[in-house]
Design a protein around this motif. Structure first.
Motif, PDB file in Angstrom:
ATOM      1  N   ASN A  91       0.695  -1.185  -0.042  1.00 15.78           N
ATOM      2  CA  ASN A  91       0.633   0.168  -0.175  1.00 15.78           C
ATOM      3  C   ASN A  91       1.046   0.980   0.194  1.00 15.78           C
ATOM      4  N   LEU A  92       1.856   1.395   0.901  1.00 15.96           N
ATOM      5  CA  LEU A  92       2.884   2.667   0.830  1.00 15.96           C
ATOM      6  C   LEU A  92       4.145   2.221  -0.824  1.00 15.96           C
ATOM      7  N   LYS A  93       3.480   1.171  -1.578  1.00 18.00           N
ATOM      8  CA  LYS A  93       4.759   1.364  -2.851  1.00 18.00           C
ATOM      9  C   LYS A  93       3.740   2.775  -4.192  1.00 18.00           C
ATOM     10  N   PRO A  94       2.963   2.653  -3.576  1.00 15.27           N
ATOM     11  CA  PRO A  94       2.133   3.950  -4.810  1.00 15.27           C
ATOM     12  C   PRO A  94       2.305   5.703  -4.152  1.00 15.27           C
ATOM     13  N   GLN A  95       2.223   5.449  -3.109  1.00 12.71           N
ATOM     14  CA  GLN A  95       2.542   6.996  -1.902  1.00 12.71           C
ATOM     15  C   GLN A  95       3.852   7.024  -2.012  1.00 12.71           C
ATOM     16  N   VAL A  96       5.525   6.519  -2.546  1.00  9.35           N
ATOM     17  CA  VAL A  96       6.590   6.509  -2.368  1.00  9.35           C
ATOM     18  C   VAL A  96       6.352   7.231  -3.888  1.00  9.35           C
ATOM     19  N   ILE A  97       5.588   5.998  -5.007  1.00  9.07           N
ATOM     20  CA  ILE A  97       5.753   6.942  -6.193  1.00  9.07           C
ATOM     21  C   ILE A  97       5.268   8.334  -7.050  1.00  9.07           C
ATOM     22  N   ASN A  98       4.534   8.347  -5.744  1.00  8.68           N
ATOM     23  CA  ASN A  98       3.328  10.009  -6.357  1.00  8.68           C
ATOM     24  C   ASN A  98       4.725  10.792  -5.628  1.00  8.68           C
ATOM     25  N   ILE A  99       5.383  10.872  -4.165  1.00 10.44           N
ATOM     26  CA  ILE A  99       6.216  11.516  -3.780  1.00 10.44           C
ATOM     27  C   ILE A  99       6.941  11.504  -4.084  1.00 10.44           C
ATOM     28  N   LEU A 100       7.595  10.924  -5.206  1.00  9.00           N
ATOM     29  CA  LEU A 100       9.006  11.049  -6.331  1.00  9.00           C
ATOM     30  C   LEU A 100       8.752  12.223  -7.012  1.00  9.00           C
ATOM     31  N   LYS A 101       7.181  11.780  -7.665  1.00 11.69           N
ATOM     32  CA  LYS A 101       6.712  12.140  -8.719  1.00 11.69           C
ATOM     33  C   LYS A 101       6.614  14.386  -8.985  1.00 11.69           C
ATOM     34  N   LYS A 102       6.595  14.090  -6.905  1.00 11.20           N
ATOM     35  CA  LYS A 102       5.912  15.910  -7.414  1.00 11.20           C
ATOM     36  C   LYS A 102       7.160  16.758  -8.015  1.00 11.20           C
ATOM     37  N   GLU A 103       7.208  16.843  -8.506  1.00  6.59           N
ATOM     38  CA  GLU A 103       8.840  17.721  -9.434  1.00  6.59           C
ATOM     39  C   GLU A 103       8.794  19.411  -8.858  1.00  6.59           C
ATOM     40  N   ASP A 104       7.782  19.691  -8.520  1.00  7.03           N
ATOM     41  CA  ASP A 104       7.574  21.168  -8.056  1.00  7.03           C
ATOM     42  C   ASP A 104       8.517  21.043  -6.760  1.00  7.03           C
ATOM     43  N   LYS A 105       8.754  20.270  -5.537  1.00  3.74           N
ATOM     44  CA  LYS A 105       9.655  19.732  -4.971  1.00  3.74           C
ATOM     45  C   LYS A 105      11.317  19.428  -5.040  1.00  3.74           C
ATOM     46  N   SER A 106      11.668  20.327  -4.236  1.00  2.00           N
ATOM     47  CA  SER A 106      13.178  19.808  -4.080  1.00  2.00           C
ATOM     48  C   SER A 106      13.241  18.282  -4.018  1.00  2.00           C
ATOM     49  N   VAL A 107      14.638  18.002  -4.837  1.00  2.00           N
ATOM     50  CA  VAL A 107      14.914  16.599  -4.112  1.00  2.00           C
ATOM     51  C   VAL A 107      14.621  15.901  -2.461  1.00  2.00           C
TER      52      VAL A 107
END
Length: 151
Positions: free
Chosen positions: A5-21
């Motif tokens: 269940n956490l895997k898609p949440q991880v992917i979604n966070i990492l896709k937030k290109e408006d946020k810094s690494v």
């Protein structure tokens, strides 16, 4: 099931290109700490330029004085050299353990590879004795593979 269940949440966070690494990595740390009850401190360390040391990038949990860790020292420093996962069921039983807090009972460190080079790691401390399993290892390997894509 929790890890799946956490895997898609991880992917979604990492896709937030408006946020810094760093912000995205911090969001991952927060997600893991909030979602997994035995993850009490979650952080990312990265190789510090050309130096033989790791530098703490971001973390969630108790404050730590260990912002720089020489290669070979402590669990994180050993993983920087071995390139292998390291689970410590009981930190008191480790000779080369760098104590962050007397409440920490166990630790897991998973190296992070980019282009087959060990460039960092995710480090998790737990106040629970021996909670980490192979499922934690596989999940954290997944997290690091996804993180590598944005580095």
């Amino acid at each position: 099931m929790l890890f799946e269940n956490l895997k898609p949440q991880v992917i979604n966070i990492l896709k937030k290109e408006d946020k810094s690494v760093t912000d995205r990595l911090n969001m991952i740390c927060q997600l893991l700490k909030d979602s997994i009850d035995y993850y009490d401190w979650v952080g990312f360390y990265f190789k510090n330029g050309d130096k033989e040391e790791l530098k703490l990038s971001t973390y969630v949990g108790e404050k730590t004085d260990h912002e720089i860790i020489p290669f070979g020292k402590g669990i994180c420093g050993q993983v920087a050299v071995s390139n292998e996962n390291f689970i410590v069921p009981d930190v008191q039983a480790q000779d080369n353990y760098i104590a962050c807090s007397f409440t920490v009972k166990s630790e897991i460190v998973i190296p992070l590879f980019k282009n087959k080079e060990n460039i960092g790691q995710i480090d998790i401390d737990s106040e629970t004795p021996d909670p980490f399993t192979e499922k934690d290892e596989r999940f954290l390997e997944f997290v690091n593979q996804e993180v590598a894509k944005i580095l």
